[in-house]
Design a protein around this motif. Sequence first.
Motif, PDB file in Angstrom:
ATOM      1  N   LYS A  14       0.758  -1.216  -0.038  1.00  0.00           N
ATOM      2  CA  LYS A  14       0.076  -0.009   0.005  1.00  0.00           C
ATOM      3  C   LYS A  14       0.933   1.138  -0.053  1.00  0.00           C
ATOM      4  CE  LYS A  14      -3.737  -2.071   2.188  1.00  0.00           C
ATOM      5  NZ  LYS A  14      -4.472  -2.379   3.570  1.00  0.00           N
ATOM      6  N   ILE A  15       1.996   1.218   0.573  1.00  0.00           N
ATOM      7  CA  ILE A  15       2.963   2.282   0.491  1.00  0.00           C
ATOM      8  C   ILE A  15       3.493   2.576  -0.839  1.00  0.00           C
ATOM      9  CG2 ILE A  15       5.060   3.244   1.574  1.00  0.00           C
ATOM     10  CD1 ILE A  15       4.779   1.523   4.180  1.00  0.00           C
ATOM     11  N   LEU A  16       3.994   1.613  -1.420  1.00  0.00           N
ATOM     12  CA  LEU A  16       4.319   1.686  -2.934  1.00  0.00           C
ATOM     13  C   LEU A  16       3.090   2.057  -3.713  1.00  0.00           C
ATOM     14  CD1 LEU A  16       6.725   1.078  -4.640  1.00  0.00           C
ATOM     15  CD2 LEU A  16       5.741  -1.114  -5.169  1.00  0.00           C
ATOM     16  N   TYR A  17       2.018   1.418  -3.568  1.00  0.00           N
ATOM     17  CA  TYR A  17       0.744   2.072  -4.467  1.00  0.00           C
ATOM     18  C   TYR A  17       0.764   3.599  -4.233  1.00  0.00           C
ATOM     19  CZ  TYR A  17      -4.253   2.873  -4.852  1.00  0.00           C
ATOM     20  OH  TYR A  17      -5.263   3.534  -5.106  1.00  0.00           O
ATOM     21  N   GLU A  18       0.532   4.073  -3.122  1.00  0.00           N
ATOM     22  CA  GLU A  18       0.221   5.438  -2.857  1.00  0.00           C
ATOM     23  C   GLU A  18       1.536   6.364  -3.343  1.00  0.00           C
ATOM     24  OE1 GLU A  18      -2.326   7.163  -1.456  1.00  0.00           O
ATOM     25  OE2 GLU A  18      -3.148   4.967  -1.397  1.00  0.00           O
ATOM     26  N   LYS A  19       2.658   5.820  -3.198  1.00  0.00           N
ATOM     27  CA  LYS A  19       3.700   6.780  -3.789  1.00  0.00           C
ATOM     28  C   LYS A  19       3.711   6.671  -5.375  1.00  0.00           C
ATOM     29  CE  LYS A  19       8.629   7.018  -4.059  1.00  0.00           C
ATOM     30  NZ  LYS A  19      10.051   6.619  -3.480  1.00  0.00           N
ATOM     31  N   TYR A  20       3.137   5.623  -6.065  1.00  0.00           N
ATOM     32  CA  TYR A  20       3.165   5.638  -7.544  1.00  0.00           C
ATOM     33  C   TYR A  20       1.792   5.769  -8.296  1.00  0.00           C
ATOM     34  CZ  TYR A  20       8.091   4.535  -7.858  1.00  0.00           C
ATOM     35  OH  TYR A  20       9.551   4.703  -7.704  1.00  0.00           O
ATOM     36  N   LYS A  21       0.769   5.853  -7.357  1.00  0.00           N
ATOM     37  CA  LYS A  21      -0.718   6.231  -7.871  1.00  0.00           C
ATOM     38  C   LYS A  21      -0.715   7.452  -8.895  1.00  0.00           C
ATOM     39  CE  LYS A  21      -5.296   6.905  -5.965  1.00  0.00           C
ATOM     40  NZ  LYS A  21      -5.972   7.230  -4.909  1.00  0.00           N
ATOM     41  N   PRO A  22       0.110   8.458  -8.534  1.00  0.00           N
ATOM     42  CA  PRO A  22      -0.037   9.727  -9.393  1.00  0.00           C
ATOM     43  C   PRO A  22       0.617   9.484 -10.922  1.00  0.00           C
ATOM     44  CG  PRO A  22       0.630  10.557  -7.191  1.00  0.00           C
ATOM     45  CD  PRO A  22       0.652   8.824  -7.099  1.00  0.00           C
ATOM     46  N   ILE A  39       0.911   6.475 -12.157  1.00  0.00           N
ATOM     47  CA  ILE A  39      -0.056   5.413 -13.009  1.00  0.00           C
ATOM     48  C   ILE A  39      -1.159   6.396 -13.456  1.00  0.00           C
ATOM     49  CG2 ILE A  39      -1.585   3.533 -12.562  1.00  0.00           C
ATOM     50  CD1 ILE A  39       0.240   2.412 -10.639  1.00  0.00           C
ATOM     51  N   TYR A  40      -1.866   7.106 -12.852  1.00  0.00           N
ATOM     52  CA  TYR A  40      -2.863   8.039 -13.368  1.00  0.00           C
ATOM     53  C   TYR A  40      -2.334   8.804 -14.500  1.00  0.00           C
ATOM     54  CZ  TYR A  40      -6.890  10.722 -13.497  1.00  0.00           C
ATOM     55  OH  TYR A  40      -8.067  11.519 -13.751  1.00  0.00           O
ATOM     56  N   GLY A  48     -12.923  -0.602 -25.874  1.00  0.00           N
ATOM     57  CA  GLY A  48     -13.973  -0.896 -24.569  1.00  0.00           C
ATOM     58  C   GLY A  48     -13.353  -0.728 -23.045  1.00  0.00           C
ATOM     59  N   TYR A  49     -12.159  -0.287 -23.052  1.00  0.00           N
ATOM     60  CA  TYR A  49     -11.489  -0.105 -21.814  1.00  0.00           C
ATOM     61  C   TYR A  49     -11.869   1.074 -21.117  1.00  0.00           C
ATOM     62  CZ  TYR A  49      -8.460  -3.995 -22.822  1.00  0.00           C
ATOM     63  OH  TYR A  49      -8.189  -5.189 -23.277  1.00  0.00           O
ATOM     64  N   ASP A  50     -12.207   1.194 -19.873  1.00  0.00           N
ATOM     65  CA  ASP A  50     -12.401   2.562 -19.187  1.00  0.00           C
ATOM     66  C   ASP A  50     -11.259   2.788 -18.445  1.00  0.00           C
ATOM     67  OD1 ASP A  50     -13.083   1.105 -17.120  1.00  0.00           O
ATOM     68  OD2 ASP A  50     -14.913   1.673 -16.889  1.00  0.00           O
ATOM     69  N   ILE A  51     -11.318   4.086 -17.829  1.00  0.00           N
ATOM     70  CA  ILE A  51     -10.169   4.196 -16.844  1.00  0.00           C
ATOM     71  C   ILE A  51      -9.788   3.641 -15.627  1.00  0.00           C
ATOM     72  CG2 ILE A  51     -11.200   6.065 -15.515  1.00  0.00           C
ATOM     73  CD1 ILE A  51      -8.865   7.755 -16.021  1.00  0.00           C
ATOM     74  N   ASP A  52     -10.837   2.978 -15.362  1.00  0.00           N
ATOM     75  CA  ASP A  52     -10.686   1.950 -14.252  1.00  0.00           C
ATOM     76  C   ASP A  52      -9.935   0.712 -14.626  1.00  0.00           C
ATOM     77  OD1 ASP A  52     -12.085   3.666 -12.417  1.00  0.00           O
ATOM     78  OD2 ASP A  52     -14.042   2.847 -12.899  1.00  0.00           O
ATOM     79  N   ASP A  53     -10.267   0.260 -15.764  1.00  0.00           N
ATOM     80  CA  ASP A  53      -9.527  -1.029 -16.255  1.00  0.00           C
ATOM     81  C   ASP A  53      -8.241  -0.891 -16.565  1.00  0.00           C
ATOM     82  OD1 ASP A  53     -12.155  -2.216 -16.375  1.00  0.00           O
ATOM     83  OD2 ASP A  53     -12.414  -1.513 -18.190  1.00  0.00           O
ATOM     84  N   LEU A  54      -7.903   0.503 -16.850  1.00  0.00           N
ATOM     85  CA  LEU A  54      -6.416   0.686 -17.402  1.00  0.00           C
ATOM     86  C   LEU A  54      -5.569   1.182 -15.862  1.00  0.00           C
ATOM     87  CD1 LEU A  54      -6.931   3.136 -20.342  1.00  0.00           C
ATOM     88  CD2 LEU A  54      -6.080   0.718 -20.181  1.00  0.00           C
ATOM     89  N   MET A  55      -6.232   1.628 -15.008  1.00  0.00           N
ATOM     90  CA  MET A  55      -5.746   1.877 -13.489  1.00  0.00           C
ATOM     91  C   MET A  55      -5.490   0.471 -12.859  1.00  0.00           C
ATOM     92  SD  MET A  55      -5.070   5.035 -12.895  1.00  0.00           S
ATOM     93  CE  MET A  55      -5.148   4.992 -11.106  1.00  0.00           C
ATOM     94  N   GLN A  56      -6.375  -0.297 -13.086  1.00  0.00           N
ATOM     95  CA  GLN A  56      -6.300  -1.764 -12.543  1.00  0.00           C
ATOM     96  C   GLN A  56      -5.015  -2.229 -13.263  1.00  0.00           C
ATOM     97  OE1 GLN A  56      -7.712  -2.373  -9.940  1.00  0.00           O
ATOM     98  NE2 GLN A  56      -7.753  -4.475  -9.594  1.00  0.00           N
ATOM     99  N   TYR A  67       2.571  -4.043  -8.954  1.00  0.00           N
ATOM    100  CA  TYR A  67       2.662  -5.475  -8.053  1.00  0.00           C
ATOM    101  C   TYR A  67       3.581  -6.465  -8.639  1.00  0.00           C
ATOM    102  CZ  TYR A  67       1.265  -9.296  -5.447  1.00  0.00           C
ATOM    103  OH  TYR A  67       1.228 -10.305  -4.758  1.00  0.00           O
ATOM    104  N   LYS A  68       3.503  -6.714 -10.013  1.00  0.00           N
ATOM    105  CA  LYS A  68       4.420  -7.576 -10.419  1.00  0.00           C
ATOM    106  C   LYS A  68       5.842  -7.110 -10.549  1.00  0.00           C
ATOM    107  CE  LYS A  68       1.364 -10.377 -13.571  1.00  0.00           C
ATOM    108  NZ  LYS A  68       1.046 -10.607 -14.965  1.00  0.00           N
ATOM    109  N   SER A  69       6.115  -5.877 -10.562  1.00  0.00           N
ATOM    110  CA  SER A  69       7.463  -5.393 -10.631  1.00  0.00           C
ATOM    111  C   SER A  69       7.969  -5.410  -9.430  1.00  0.00           C
ATOM    112  CB  SER A  69       7.263  -3.976 -11.344  1.00  0.00           C
ATOM    113  OG  SER A  69       6.778  -3.831 -12.527  1.00  0.00           O
TER     114      SER A  69
END
Length: 78
Positions: A23-31, A33-34, A48-56, A63-65
């Motif tokens: 979650k720490i890494l996610y918060e750091k790189y969230k901007p 990724i967005y 057919g992809y929306d922004i939520d699909d791409l964010m996922q 996560y894999k990285s």
Amino acid sequence: MYRDFNDYEIIYMISENNSDNFKILYEKYKPLIYKIVSEYKNIFKKYGYDIDDLMQLGYISLYKSSNYYNESKPSRFI
């Protein structure tokens, strides 16, 4: 909270198999990724992809990285 740690520390903490550390890494790189998703959302919208699909997809890639990171081959992370 992520400002207290550098990337190497966060990756080490993730290797200890604690999901809270991701979650720490996610918060750091969230901007970041967005920002990347925003650049590609119009291209993928016609497929057919929306922004939520791409964010996922961005979160899965992060996560894999983080799981496959190898200090001797640092170019593998992100």
